[in-house]
Design an enzyme around this catalytic site. Structure first.
Site, PDB file in Angstrom:
ATOM      1  N   ASP A 226       0.805  -1.049  -0.146  1.00  0.00           N
ATOM      2  CA  ASP A 226       0.164   0.088  -0.048  1.00  0.00           C
ATOM      3  C   ASP A 226       0.997   1.227   0.011  1.00  0.00           C
ATOM      4  O   ASP A 226       1.042   1.797   1.045  1.00  0.00           O
ATOM      5  CB  ASP A 226      -0.855  -0.098   1.407  1.00  0.00           C
ATOM      6  CG  ASP A 226      -1.786   1.220   1.328  1.00  0.00           C
ATOM      7  OD1 ASP A 226      -2.075   1.832   0.425  1.00  0.00           O
ATOM      8  OD2 ASP A 226      -2.306   1.415   2.720  1.00  0.00           O
TER       9      ASP A 226
ATOM     10  N   LYS B  34       0.310   3.848  -2.513  1.00  0.00           N
ATOM     11  CA  LYS B  34      -0.255   4.882  -3.070  1.00  0.00           C
ATOM     12  C   LYS B  34       0.646   5.604  -4.046  1.00  0.00           C
ATOM     13  O   LYS B  34       0.875   6.944  -3.915  1.00  0.00           O
ATOM     14  CB  LYS B  34      -0.975   5.598  -2.045  1.00  0.00           C
ATOM     15  CG  LYS B  34      -1.699   4.890  -1.127  1.00  0.00           C
ATOM     16  CD  LYS B  34      -2.691   5.894  -0.136  1.00  0.00           C
ATOM     17  CE  LYS B  34      -3.519   5.089   0.867  1.00  0.00           C
ATOM     18  NZ  LYS B  34      -2.733   4.409   2.099  1.00  0.00           N
TER      19      LYS B  34
ATOM     20  N   THR C  55     -10.099   8.748   2.818  1.00  0.00           N
ATOM     21  CA  THR C  55     -11.222   8.898   3.963  1.00  0.00           C
ATOM     22  C   THR C  55     -10.652  10.130   5.003  1.00  0.00           C
ATOM     23  O   THR C  55     -11.620  10.528   5.654  1.00  0.00           O
ATOM     24  CB  THR C  55     -11.477   7.579   4.449  1.00  0.00           C
ATOM     25  OG1 THR C  55     -10.303   7.019   5.016  1.00  0.00           O
ATOM     26  CG2 THR C  55     -12.325   6.797   3.427  1.00  0.00           C
TER      27      THR C  55
ATOM     28  N   ARG D 297      -5.707  -2.549  13.815  1.00  0.00           N
ATOM     29  CA  ARG D 297      -5.493  -2.821  15.437  1.00  0.00           C
ATOM     30  C   ARG D 297      -6.460  -3.546  15.931  1.00  0.00           C
ATOM     31  O   ARG D 297      -5.913  -4.233  16.967  1.00  0.00           O
ATOM     32  CB  ARG D 297      -5.645  -1.249  15.879  1.00  0.00           C
ATOM     33  CG  ARG D 297      -4.410  -0.499  15.544  1.00  0.00           C
ATOM     34  CD  ARG D 297      -4.800   0.983  15.794  1.00  0.00           C
ATOM     35  NE  ARG D 297      -5.633   1.539  14.796  1.00  0.00           N
ATOM     36  CZ  ARG D 297      -6.041   2.521  14.793  1.00  0.00           C
ATOM     37  NH1 ARG D 297      -5.561   3.576  15.422  1.00  0.00           N
ATOM     38  NH2 ARG D 297      -6.903   2.998  13.719  1.00  0.00           N
TER      39      ARG D 297
END
Ligand code: C5P
Length: 234
Positions: free
Chosen positions: A63, A65, A123, A214
């Site tokens: 990840d 990006k 987000t 988590r």
């Protein structure tokens, strides 16, 4: 890929050192989850760490990006593919030329090609933040526009908020993948996530892969939490 045996939970490995990461990874089973390695771990530990995790048999979502000129992003995606990762991602706001260049470069890997997904609107952006960047566009409109741009560019899917999944599922092809963070099992601590869905709600909304950090990584018995999540969506 057999949908029934392909794990859809992607555990986010957000650690700042290898020994904490491996003490979790060694308790997990590649048949029951995939793993996500993001910018923090990659910057600390680099490609060798990714290769070690891949060698244990895990599907790895790298990840990072990517967001740059098409040539640079295409080459970065090739470098990711050479690590043997299962999924890599870019920012859709880099444009369709960038996304198509990445896809064309990855197609050279044939059936060993990683999936390529794109982030629409982070987000963490609220309307006020987005207004300062592009102005006068509602977040959901921008998300839909970038989701369609990603699909038209031939990518495999997008990373989006679970809250947006239902609307997007109605807009996008059924096999276009939705990958979503912001997932919390029933009753789990939300930490800094604001709008969360349970794994079951997310799957019912049409999400294909659930990124969960988590609730699993901080659990005393991570494999038990993962088992409960997998059972809840079986
Ligand atoms: O611990 P938690 O389940 O909140 O972790 C979610 C993971 O997904 C983290 O690695 C976080 O950086 C990532 N993520 C997110 N929201 C996004 C994009 C990525 O929470 N919009």
């Amino acid at each position: 890929m057999n949908k029934h045996t392909d794990p859809i939970v992607i555990v986010a490995l957000d650690f700042d050192n290898k020994s904490d990461a491996f003490s979790l990874v060694n308790q997990l089973d590649p048949k029951k989850c995939k793993l996500k390695i993001g910018k923090e771990m990659f910057t600390y530990l680099g490609p060798d760490f990714v290769k070690e995790v891949v060698a244990l048999g895990f599907d790895v979502f790298l990840d990072l990006k990517f967001h740059d000129i098409p040539n640079t992003v295409a080459k970065a995606c090739v470098a990711a593919a050479k690590l043997g990762v299962w999924m890599v991602n870019v920012h859709a706001s880099g444009g369709d030329m960038m996304m198509k260049a990445a896809m064309t470069a990855l197609n050279e890997f044939g059936d060993k090609r990683p999936l390529l997904t794109a982030v629409t609107v982070l987000t963490s952006m609220d309307q006020q933040q987005l207004d300062k960047v592009i102005g006068d566009t509602a977040i959901i409109e921008q998300v839909q526009k970038l989701a369609l741009l990603t699909q038209d560019a031939g990518l495999d899917g997008i990373v989006c908020s679970a809250q947006e999944a239902k609307v997007l599922r109605g807009l996008l092809d059924p096999d276009f993948k939705l990958v979503t963070p912001g997932i919390r099992p029933e009753g789990a601590d939300k930490q800094d996530q604001k709008r969360v869905l349970t794994p079951k709600e997310a799957v019912n909304a049409g999400v294909d892969y659930l990124v969960i950090g988590r609730p699993i990584t901080l659990a005393e018995q991570p494999q038990n939490v993962l088992e409960q999540i997998n059972n809840s969506i079986a």
